[in-house]
Design a protein around this motif. Structure first.
Motif, PDB file in Angstrom:
ATOM      1  N   THR A 103     -66.163 -42.241   6.602  1.00  0.00           N
ATOM      2  CA  THR A 103     -64.749 -41.888   6.726  1.00  0.00           C
ATOM      3  C   THR A 103     -64.591 -40.387   6.601  1.00  0.00           C
ATOM      4  OG1 THR A 103     -64.379 -42.155   4.359  1.00  0.00           O
ATOM      5  CG2 THR A 103     -64.011 -44.092   5.754  1.00  0.00           C
ATOM      6  N   LEU A 104     -63.381 -39.921   6.975  1.00  0.00           N
ATOM      7  CA  LEU A 104     -63.062 -38.507   6.857  1.00  0.00           C
ATOM      8  C   LEU A 104     -62.798 -38.145   5.413  1.00  0.00           C
ATOM      9  CD1 LEU A 104     -60.704 -38.065   9.935  1.00  0.00           C
ATOM     10  CD2 LEU A 104     -62.975 -37.055   9.655  1.00  0.00           C
ATOM     11  N   SER A 105     -63.266 -36.986   5.034  1.00  0.00           N
ATOM     12  CA  SER A 105     -63.010 -36.502   3.686  1.00  0.00           C
ATOM     13  C   SER A 105     -61.650 -35.814   3.628  1.00  0.00           C
ATOM     14  CB  SER A 105     -64.116 -35.525   3.260  1.00  0.00           C
ATOM     15  OG  SER A 105     -64.108 -34.380   4.102  1.00  0.00           O
ATOM     16  N   ILE A 106     -61.188 -35.582   2.418  1.00  0.00           N
ATOM     17  CA  ILE A 106     -59.896 -34.917   2.247  1.00  0.00           C
ATOM     18  C   ILE A 106     -59.901 -33.522   2.862  1.00  0.00           C
ATOM     19  CG2 ILE A 106     -58.220 -34.077   0.568  1.00  0.00           C
ATOM     20  CD1 ILE A 106     -58.277 -37.076   0.847  1.00  0.00           C
ATOM     21  N   PRO A 107     -60.947 -32.688   2.631  1.00  0.00           N
ATOM     22  CA  PRO A 107     -60.948 -31.360   3.284  1.00  0.00           C
ATOM     23  C   PRO A 107     -60.901 -31.443   4.807  1.00  0.00           C
ATOM     24  CG  PRO A 107     -62.543 -31.418   1.495  1.00  0.00           C
ATOM     25  CD  PRO A 107     -62.086 -32.834   1.691  1.00  0.00           C
ATOM     26  N   GLN A 108     -61.575 -32.464   5.382  1.00  0.00           N
ATOM     27  CA  GLN A 108     -61.539 -32.611   6.832  1.00  0.00           C
ATOM     28  C   GLN A 108     -60.135 -32.975   7.323  1.00  0.00           C
ATOM     29  OE1 GLN A 108     -64.761 -35.490   7.197  1.00  0.00           O
ATOM     30  NE2 GLN A 108     -66.061 -33.953   8.214  1.00  0.00           N
ATOM     31  N   LEU A 109     -59.456 -33.860   6.593  1.00  0.00           N
ATOM     32  CA  LEU A 109     -58.089 -34.228   6.962  1.00  0.00           C
ATOM     33  C   LEU A 109     -57.151 -33.027   6.875  1.00  0.00           C
ATOM     34  CD1 LEU A 109     -57.750 -37.720   5.229  1.00  0.00           C
ATOM     35  CD2 LEU A 109     -57.908 -37.248   7.680  1.00  0.00           C
ATOM     36  N   VAL A 110     -57.357 -32.197   5.828  1.00  0.00           N
ATOM     37  CA  VAL A 110     -56.525 -30.997   5.688  1.00  0.00           C
ATOM     38  C   VAL A 110     -56.791 -30.036   6.840  1.00  0.00           C
ATOM     39  CG1 VAL A 110     -56.069 -28.979   4.244  1.00  0.00           C
ATOM     40  CG2 VAL A 110     -56.355 -31.224   3.188  1.00  0.00           C
ATOM     41  N   THR A 111     -58.059 -29.915   7.238  1.00  0.00           N
ATOM     42  CA  THR A 111     -58.407 -29.033   8.356  1.00  0.00           C
ATOM     43  C   THR A 111     -57.763 -29.516   9.654  1.00  0.00           C
ATOM     44  OG1 THR A 111     -60.536 -28.540   7.298  1.00  0.00           O
ATOM     45  CG2 THR A 111     -60.303 -28.012   9.647  1.00  0.00           C
ATOM     46  N   ILE A 112     -57.795 -30.837   9.884  1.00  0.00           N
ATOM     47  CA  ILE A 112     -57.143 -31.406  11.073  1.00  0.00           C
ATOM     48  C   ILE A 112     -55.645 -31.131  11.036  1.00  0.00           C
ATOM     49  CG2 ILE A 112     -56.620 -33.545  12.294  1.00  0.00           C
ATOM     50  CD1 ILE A 112     -59.327 -34.615  11.324  1.00  0.00           C
ATOM     51  N   GLY A 113     -55.072 -31.207   9.825  1.00  0.00           N
ATOM     52  CA  GLY A 113     -53.647 -30.894   9.694  1.00  0.00           C
ATOM     53  C   GLY A 113     -53.351 -29.450  10.063  1.00  0.00           C
ATOM     54  N   PHE A 114     -54.210 -28.524   9.635  1.00  0.00           N
ATOM     55  CA  PHE A 114     -54.029 -27.113   9.991  1.00  0.00           C
ATOM     56  C   PHE A 114     -54.169 -26.907  11.507  1.00  0.00           C
ATOM     57  CE2 PHE A 114     -54.915 -25.986   5.473  1.00  0.00           C
ATOM     58  CZ  PHE A 114     -53.820 -25.155   5.289  1.00  0.00           C
ATOM     59  N   GLY A 125     -51.312 -25.373  13.853  1.00  0.00           N
ATOM     60  CA  GLY A 125     -51.572 -24.192  14.671  1.00  0.00           C
ATOM     61  C   GLY A 125     -51.238 -24.416  16.137  1.00  0.00           C
ATOM     62  N   VAL A 126     -51.647 -25.581  16.669  1.00  0.00           N
ATOM     63  CA  VAL A 126     -51.340 -25.883  18.077  1.00  0.00           C
ATOM     64  C   VAL A 126     -49.839 -26.057  18.267  1.00  0.00           C
ATOM     65  CG1 VAL A 126     -51.758 -27.490  19.980  1.00  0.00           C
ATOM     66  CG2 VAL A 126     -53.602 -26.923  18.414  1.00  0.00           C
ATOM     67  N   SER A 127     -49.159 -26.663  17.280  1.00  0.00           N
ATOM     68  CA  SER A 127     -47.710 -26.844  17.371  1.00  0.00           C
ATOM     69  C   SER A 127     -46.993 -25.498  17.424  1.00  0.00           C
ATOM     70  CB  SER A 127     -47.203 -27.666  16.182  1.00  0.00           C
ATOM     71  OG  SER A 127     -47.777 -28.961  16.170  1.00  0.00           O
ATOM     72  N   VAL A 128     -47.454 -24.541  16.623  1.00  0.00           N
ATOM     73  CA  VAL A 128     -46.863 -23.201  16.659  1.00  0.00           C
ATOM     74  C   VAL A 128     -47.074 -22.569  18.030  1.00  0.00           C
ATOM     75  CG1 VAL A 128     -47.025 -20.869  15.711  1.00  0.00           C
ATOM     76  CG2 VAL A 128     -47.051 -22.847  14.174  1.00  0.00           C
ATOM     77  N   ALA A 129     -48.262 -22.781  18.612  1.00  0.00           N
ATOM     78  CA  ALA A 129     -48.528 -22.245  19.947  1.00  0.00           C
ATOM     79  C   ALA A 129     -47.571 -22.850  20.978  1.00  0.00           C
ATOM     80  CB  ALA A 129     -49.975 -22.508  20.335  1.00  0.00           C
TER      81      ALA A 129
END
Length: 335
Positions: free
Chosen positions: A7-18, A22-26
């Motif tokens: 499964t995905l780790s918490i840091p990986q989920l946070v990175t996906i969130g970032f 970032g893409v949403s801001v673009a």
């Protein structure tokens, strides 16, 4: 039940969130750029087209009045006994830069019957307002009592003329012209408390008709041979008649469409990321955050291509090409 260990780790989920943020801001930056560019180009194009074609047309019903014998009394209105108006609207949209303007040509032809309904001879004052002071009028004809006046000049946007009539006498007034405008054409009856024997016939060369807010619908309509409509407003005797107005067909400018699609783009990306995460957990397949960056880039490729191509290609063609490229990128990468 099989235990899921990959499964995905918490840091990986946070990175996906970032990555998602970032893409949403673009996307927001892209949508804002498209909106600002369209607003600026639309304002400049409208000023330029208005200078060549003229503004919207608002033709008012003529007014007839006379001064009573008692000088202390106010002037009294004496509306035309009847009126027949024929107007032909030819829709000719003009594209200027990235925007299109709803321009048209109007051929106006009207005949009014001016009658002295008083019991004595009167000097009647006739005022015929022109639709706009910023429009050119070609083939202008003013014919009162069978006499054409070729030297008439408007004063503050109005044609004014006087005529001496005996009690019960009637003279015809014919007015015709050709002009150009944009956005809408209307015939205003607001200055007439009561109107009798009035008929307005309108012919359009466009099928998508839309009446102005506050105006009345035609009493009859039928399709014309040129693909438009033949509309008739027949008022035998109406108190407080509504105005008659036609709005030109709506033009879909591509830039606002591309901007709105960009503003709403984060919503489908969020669903797509959620599905990837859920299926990855269920099937034990973990995607590295770098994979999500490339997938988001595949999504963003559609909006970037679409925003560029709508300036050069038709809207539907640009949408189809951008969709194929984006689907190819995302699909091939997921595979």
């Amino acid at each position: 039940m099989k235990k899921i260990t990959n499964t995905l780790s918490i840091p990986q989920l946070v990175t996906i969130g970032f990555i998602f943020v970032g893409v949403s801001v673009a996307w927001l930056i892209l949508g804002g750029t498209l909106s600002d560019r369209h607003t600026s180009a639309s304002s400049k194009a409208k000023q330029s087209v208005t200078g060549h074609w003229g503004p919207s047309h608002s033709q008012a019903h003529p007014s007839v009045w006379y001064l009573p014998d008692n000088p202390e009394d106010l002037r009294r209105q004496l509306p035309p006994a009847s009126g027949r108006v024929d107007v032909n609207l030819t829709y000719e949209p003009v594209k200027k830069g990235l925007t299109s303007s709803r321009t048209f040509m109007a051929k106006f032809d009207a005949t009014y019957q001016i009658t002295n309904t008083t019991e004595s001879a009167k000097t009647l004052n006739i005022t015929f307002p022109l639709p706009s002071e910023d429009t050119s009028y070609t083939d202008f004809i003013w014919e009162l009592d069978g006499k054409t006046d070729e030297n008439l000049m408007p004063e503050y946007g109005e044609i004014k003329k006087t005529v001496m009539l005996d009690a019960g006498e009637t003279v015809p007034l014919k007015v015709s012209y050709t002009s150009r405008g944009m956005d809408f054409w209307e015939y205003r009856l607001g200055n007439a408390e009561r109107i009798r024997n009035f008929l307005l016939s309108m012919e359009t060369n466009f099928e998508d008709i839309d009446f102005l807010t506050g105006s009345s619908s035609p009493t009859s309509r039928r399709e014309s041979e040129n693909g438009g409509w033949q509309l008739t407003w027949d008022y035998p005797d109406v108190i407080r008649p509504q105005d008659i107005g036609m709005d030109m067909p709506t033009i879909v400018d591509p830039a606002p469409v591309a901007a709105k699609i960009s503003f709403f783009a984060p919503i489908p990306l969020a669903f797509f990321f959620a599905i990837l995460i859920i299926f990855g957990i269920l099937r034990g397949i973990t995607l590295h955050p770098m994979h999500y960056i490339f997938l988001a880039g595949g999504f963003f490729a559609f909006h970037l291509l679409f925003a560029y191509m709508v300036d050069h290609l038709p809207l539907h063609v640009a949408f189809a090409l951008a969709s194929l490229v984006s689907l190819g990128l995302v699909g091939s990468y997921v595979r």
